[in-house]
Design an enzyme around this catalytic site. Structure first.
Site, PDB file in Angstrom:
ATOM      1  N   HIS A 237     164.397  89.312  12.164  1.00  0.00           N
ATOM      2  CA  HIS A 237     163.204  88.686  12.732  1.00  0.00           C
ATOM      3  C   HIS A 237     163.355  87.163  12.718  1.00  0.00           C
ATOM      4  CE1 HIS A 237     158.717  88.062  13.073  1.00  0.00           C
ATOM      5  NE2 HIS A 237     159.088  86.943  12.475  1.00  0.00           N
ATOM      6  N   GLU A 238     163.759  86.625  11.572  1.00  0.00           N
ATOM      7  CA  GLU A 238     163.901  85.162  11.455  1.00  0.00           C
ATOM      8  C   GLU A 238     164.968  84.629  12.408  1.00  0.00           C
ATOM      9  OE1 GLU A 238     161.836  83.516   9.968  1.00  0.00           O
ATOM     10  OE2 GLU A 238     160.872  85.096   8.825  1.00  0.00           O
TER      11      GLU A 238
ATOM     12  N   HIS B 193     163.592  84.047  15.808  1.00  0.00           N
ATOM     13  CA  HIS B 193     162.937  82.749  16.012  1.00  0.00           C
ATOM     14  C   HIS B 193     163.966  81.684  16.353  1.00  0.00           C
ATOM     15  CE1 HIS B 193     158.859  83.690  14.916  1.00  0.00           C
ATOM     16  NE2 HIS B 193     159.164  84.095  13.704  1.00  0.00           N
TER      17      HIS B 193
ATOM     18  N   GLU C 168     155.758  85.957  17.474  1.00  0.00           N
ATOM     19  CA  GLU C 168     156.036  86.850  16.343  1.00  0.00           C
ATOM     20  C   GLU C 168     156.356  88.268  16.811  1.00  0.00           C
ATOM     21  OE1 GLU C 168     156.498  85.931  13.329  1.00  0.00           O
ATOM     22  OE2 GLU C 168     155.924  83.869  13.746  1.00  0.00           O
TER      23      GLU C 168
HETATM   24 ZN   LIG Z   1     158.075  85.112  12.205  1.00  0.00          ZN
END
Ligand SMILES: [Zn+2]
Length: 460
Positions: free
Chosen positions: A300-301, A304, A380
């Site tokens: 997930h990170e 980003h 997100e």
């Molecule tokens: Zn996030």
């Protein structure tokens, strides 16, 4: 720049509704808070599966029953309601304190004192800003101490010692006092020299300044609050690096931060450029999540990072700053014409006008927070998708969110006020639901981000 204590509860967005000044200098950090991510109750990044199960032989999610969304415990609900009250109080104070500083003429008195001590123009700004920051810190101290220390301990969310809390608060204040004038001198100079276009030039310069802060914060500011060491679990580190490779992030270093001295909240992020590229995991995250959950969070990170969310948010926030300055440019003069005598200053280029500028910033951010949050939630969701696709392990993603909810006393189904003004991340219940429903590869549907992944490694 009360960096450490705030990030420790970043999940509890209520506590992030900080006052104007702090919000001003921290607009970026808050941002980073949401994208670097973290946090607590709702936020969270999660991660995925790696080498063996994830990368080479993905776990078919449909083989497992959906992960149920746990009910919020009575304690979590109490914590949530308290957060909402704190958010309301902090928001109110964010308006009230600058108004009091202006209406009582206190800001003008700070400026008078600064002139006597500083004498030269730049030092007047520096001394004024120091007085102003000290005043804010003192006024906010009781509430900050309650929400950042007493309450976190009462709910079992923090291990921080009293000394560390005050030490971090003092360090944050000192950094603010030192850095503030380096930023403020420019708009105040422009207000004198270019009274018509100061807002435009200052607003445009905000972007490079924010970029500089993003660059400087992880390298020089964050290590002032915590120790950034090498990762202890070398096997997990290898898996994270191989995941990063697959996500297209090469040559980064992995750091483990001793955040357990401050909080029980979980967090991780990917930041930096080129040689300073770094993957950071809080030790609390490593302790609470299993290997596959950790990998989902890292996926997930990494999303980003590779999807350039930092840049998108920087541009959005620069626009907010530009809009704020324009509003001040248009609206402040008539206000000063009417109330200038009471305020003890009549021109916006007087440093005593700082609370007025902060009032504008408070107003624009309050009004724009709902659309900004909606945009942040969209990013997100993209990263949840990215993390699931790269690990192909939606079950680990869902159980990571369940643990986040439990560790951070999150409320998976918050009310509408929270969803509109506080939810920079989708509520945890929505995220778990998404994980349960997202496994396109089992239906031969295209994956959104797969084309960005490096070739899948074959299992040894
Ligand atoms: Zn996030």
């Amino acid at each position: 720049m009360k960096h450490a204590p705030e990030s420790s509860t970043c999940g509890t967005r209520g506590q992030q509704a900080k006052l104007g000044l702090r919000r001003a200098s921290l607009i970026l950090l808050l941002l980073l808070g949401c994208l670097w991510c973290t946090p607590a109750p709702q936020a969270a990044d999660t991660d995925l599966p790696p080498a063996s199960s994830g990368l080479s032989s993905p776990t078919p999610p449909t083989a497992t029953a959906p992960v149920p969304v746990p009910e919020a415990s009575p304690k979590a609900l109490r914590y949530y309601r308290g957060n909402m009250i704190l958010w309301g109080v902090n928001t109110l104070l964010g308006f009230l304190i600058p108004i009091v500083l202006l209406a009582t003429g206190l800001s003008g008195r700070f400026r008078d004192g600064a002139r006597r001590v500083g004498r030269r123009w730049f030092f007047v700004i520096a001394v004024y800003f120091a007085l102003f920051s000290l005043f804010l810190a003192l006024v906010q101290l009781p509430l900050d101490f309650y929400s950042g220390y007493l309450r976190e301990h009462a709910y079992g969310l923090s291990n921080q010692t009293l000394g560390k809390w005050f030490g971090d608060a003092a360090k944050g204040l000192l950094i603010t006092i030192l850095v503030g004038p380096l930023v403020l001198w420019l708009p105040y100079l422009l207000l004198r020299r270019a009274p018509r276009s100061w807002w435009l030039i200052s607003g445009l310069l905000a972007l490079p300044l924010l970029i500089l802060m993003i660059f400087v914060t992880p390298l020089w500011i964050a290590p002032l609050f915590n120790d950034f060491g090498p990762m202890k679990d070398k096997a997990l580190e290898r898996e994270i690096l191989s995941l990063a490779d697959r996500a297209g992030i090469e040559g980064s270093r992995v750091f483990e931060v001793n955040k357990s001295v401050d909080t029980k909240a979980l967090n991780a992020y990917v930041t930096g450029f080129r040689d300073t590229k770094r993957i950071v995991l809080w030790d609390t995250l490593i302790a609470a999540l299993d290997r596959e959950e950790t990998l989902f969070v890292m996926g997930h990170e990494m999303g980003h990072y590779v999807l350039n969310h930092v840049w998108q948010l920087l541009i959005v926030y620069s626009c907010v700053i530009l809009l704020t300055l324009y509003a001040a440019h248009r609206i402040a003069p008539p206000i000063l014409a009417r109330y200038g005598n009471r305020f003890r200053f009549t021109e916006l280029h007087d440093i005593a006008s700082l609370p007025l500028l902060l009032l504008f910033l408070q107003a624009t951010t309050f009004v724009l927070t709902p659309p900004l949050n909606a945009f942040s939630r969209h990013l997100e969701r993209q990263c949840d998708r990215f993390g699931i696709e790269i690990t192909r392990n939606p079950v680990a993603a869902a159980t990571a969110f369940v643990k986040l909810q439990q560790e951070n006393l999150g409320n998976p189904r918050p009310g509408w006020v929270y969803r509109i003004w506080l939810a920079s991340h989708p509520p945890l219940g929505d995220r778990i639901d998404f994980c349960n429903s997202y496994h396109p590869w089992t239906k031969d549907r295209p994956l959104k981000f797969e084309s960005r992944f490096r070739t899948r490694k074959t299992a040894p």
